[in-house]
Write an enzyme that holds these catalytic residues in place. Structure first.
Site, PDB file in Angstrom:
ATOM      1  N   HIS A   1     -18.552  17.469 -77.325  1.00  0.00           N
ATOM      2  CA  HIS A   1     -19.289  17.539 -78.591  1.00  0.00           C
ATOM      3  C   HIS A   1     -19.533  16.140 -79.147  1.00  0.00           C
ATOM      4  O   HIS A   1     -20.618  15.845 -79.661  1.00  0.00           O
ATOM      5  CB  HIS A   1     -18.499  18.354 -79.618  1.00  0.00           C
ATOM      6  CG  HIS A   1     -18.670  19.830 -79.487  1.00  0.00           C
ATOM      7  ND1 HIS A   1     -19.902  20.441 -79.368  1.00  0.00           N
ATOM      8  CD2 HIS A   1     -17.751  20.839 -79.469  1.00  0.00           C
ATOM      9  CE1 HIS A   1     -19.738  21.745 -79.283  1.00  0.00           C
ATOM     10  NE2 HIS A   1     -18.446  22.014 -79.338  1.00  0.00           N
TER      11      HIS A   1
ATOM     12  N   HIS B   1     -13.664  19.689 -73.937  1.00  0.00           N
ATOM     13  CA  HIS B   1     -14.766  20.360 -74.641  1.00  0.00           C
ATOM     14  C   HIS B   1     -15.092  19.641 -75.950  1.00  0.00           C
ATOM     15  O   HIS B   1     -16.269  19.403 -76.260  1.00  0.00           O
ATOM     16  CB  HIS B   1     -14.364  21.819 -74.913  1.00  0.00           C
ATOM     17  CG  HIS B   1     -15.270  22.537 -75.857  1.00  0.00           C
ATOM     18  ND1 HIS B   1     -16.280  23.379 -75.446  1.00  0.00           N
ATOM     19  CD2 HIS B   1     -15.310  22.552 -77.225  1.00  0.00           C
ATOM     20  CE1 HIS B   1     -16.903  23.870 -76.505  1.00  0.00           C
ATOM     21  NE2 HIS B   1     -16.331  23.389 -77.598  1.00  0.00           N
ATOM     22  N   GLU B   2     -14.068  19.296 -76.710  1.00  0.00           N
ATOM     23  CA  GLU B   2     -14.304  18.618 -77.991  1.00  0.00           C
ATOM     24  C   GLU B   2     -14.889  17.227 -77.776  1.00  0.00           C
ATOM     25  O   GLU B   2     -15.765  16.779 -78.536  1.00  0.00           O
ATOM     26  CB  GLU B   2     -13.003  18.533 -78.785  1.00  0.00           C
ATOM     27  CG  GLU B   2     -12.411  19.882 -79.168  1.00  0.00           C
ATOM     28  CD  GLU B   2     -13.400  20.766 -79.918  1.00  0.00           C
ATOM     29  OE1 GLU B   2     -14.315  20.226 -80.586  1.00  0.00           O
ATOM     30  OE2 GLU B   2     -13.271  22.001 -79.823  1.00  0.00           O
TER      31      GLU B   2
ATOM     32  N   GLU C   1     -22.230  25.232 -77.935  1.00  0.00           N
ATOM     33  CA  GLU C   1     -20.936  25.609 -77.371  1.00  0.00           C
ATOM     34  C   GLU C   1     -21.027  25.743 -75.853  1.00  0.00           C
ATOM     35  O   GLU C   1     -20.150  25.280 -75.127  1.00  0.00           O
ATOM     36  CB  GLU C   1     -20.444  26.919 -77.990  1.00  0.00           C
ATOM     37  CG  GLU C   1     -20.001  26.799 -79.443  1.00  0.00           C
ATOM     38  CD  GLU C   1     -18.879  25.804 -79.645  1.00  0.00           C
ATOM     39  OE1 GLU C   1     -18.044  25.627 -78.733  1.00  0.00           O
ATOM     40  OE2 GLU C   1     -18.845  25.190 -80.718  1.00  0.00           O
TER      41      GLU C   1
END
Length: 301
Positions: A138, A134-135, A201
């Site tokens: 980003h 997930h990071e 998100e």
């Protein structure tokens, strides 16, 4: 697209900063505010990663790292980056028991990801991989620059608004006007943060699931992080609340889900979206989405 979004947000935040400067000190105050905002913009652009990492007390995991847990965590994260077709990010650990994580940096070539010690001690290895994917999403989407420079200016706007209470020009509203500035200027800056936080998100959840290959890993991780974030104080995050939106889960104690000033979507909504994605990807769900007995507690057991 990510760079254009950053420029637009910088312009909005700078305008807010200048408006408060004008209300505090007229044309001269507005000019001073512009100079400060310009300096903050330039500094944040080139030092985004350093700002966040230093404020959150992060320590880089280097090649001579003694902890086998941290070494394995770093190797897993680098493998995920390679799978996503990205350069290896710098990898950091934050010494706090609250499970959480974030990414920062102005582009994939200058990125860093950080996990808390609490994340590694609470989640399984698969769940940690879901979080770091997930990071990395980003970073790949270039959200990290936008998030960091906005946080820097939002914090500065809050400080400038507080000055208005004591130094505001009485010809422009007096004490009532100064109080209004102190309340509504940080609120306006916060709304700008909210505008970029929720949609990014969901997008990072989806891309992260694609990177790690299993949406249920992240779904299970989000549930555990949400419980841990509510129950455990993150002192660094509490000291700099303008940085809250950079984390995968709101690190400020007692904050709830999809409310007006929440920096993150409701956890239940994110988990439901990941469930649907798992069905789309034909991934077999676990026996229970949040197993207490399936697998091992902690990523390395």
């Amino acid at each position: 697209m990510g760079t254009m979004k950053t420029f637009i947000l910088l312009a909005v935040m700078t305008a807010l900063f200048m408006a408060i400067g004008y209300l505090v000190g007229g044309a001269i105050g507005m000019g001073i505010a512009f100079v400060i905002a310009f300096g903050l913009n330039v500094f944040s652009w080139w030092n985004a990663d350093k700002i966040v990492l230093r404020m959150q007390g992060a320590r880089e995991i280097t090649a001579d790292e003694k902890s086998p847990v941290y070494r394995t965590f770093a190797n897993d994260t680098r493998a995920l980056a390679e799978h996503a077709g990205m350069p290896h990010p710098r990898i950091y650990i934050i010494d706090t028991p609250q499970p959480n994580a974030f990414a920062t940096g102005r582009n994939p070539n200058n990125a860093a990801v950080a996990a808390t010690a609490g994340l590694l001690s609470t989640l399984t290895r698969e769940e940690v991989s879901g979080v770091m994917a997930h990071e990395l999403a980003h970073v790949q989407h270039r959200d990290t620059l936008t998030m960091t420079v906005t946080a820097t200016l939002a914090g500065a706007i809050g400080m400038l608004a507080n000055f208005a209470l004591f130094f505001g020009n009485r010809e422009r509203g007096g004490i009532i006007g100064a109080i209004a500035i102190m309340i509504f200027a940080p609120m306006a800056a916060g709304l700008v943060q909210m505008a970029i936080s929720r949609s990014r998100e969901y997008e990072a959840d989806r891309r992260g699931a694609e990177i790690c290959g299993n949406p249920y890993w992240l779904a299970s991780a989000l549930e555990k992080i949400d419980r841990g974030a509510r129950a455990t104080l993150n002192q660094r995050a509490e000291a700099s609340p303008a940085m809250a939106h950079v984390y995968i889960m709101n690190p400020l104690a007692g904050r709830q889900g999809d409310k007006l000033f929440s920096t993150h979507p409701a956890t239940a909504n994110r988990i439901e979206a990941l469930r649907k994605l798992g069905e789309e990807m034909n991934v077999e769900p676990p026996e229970r989405l949040y197993p207490e007995t399936v697998g091992t507690r902690g990523p390395w057991g």
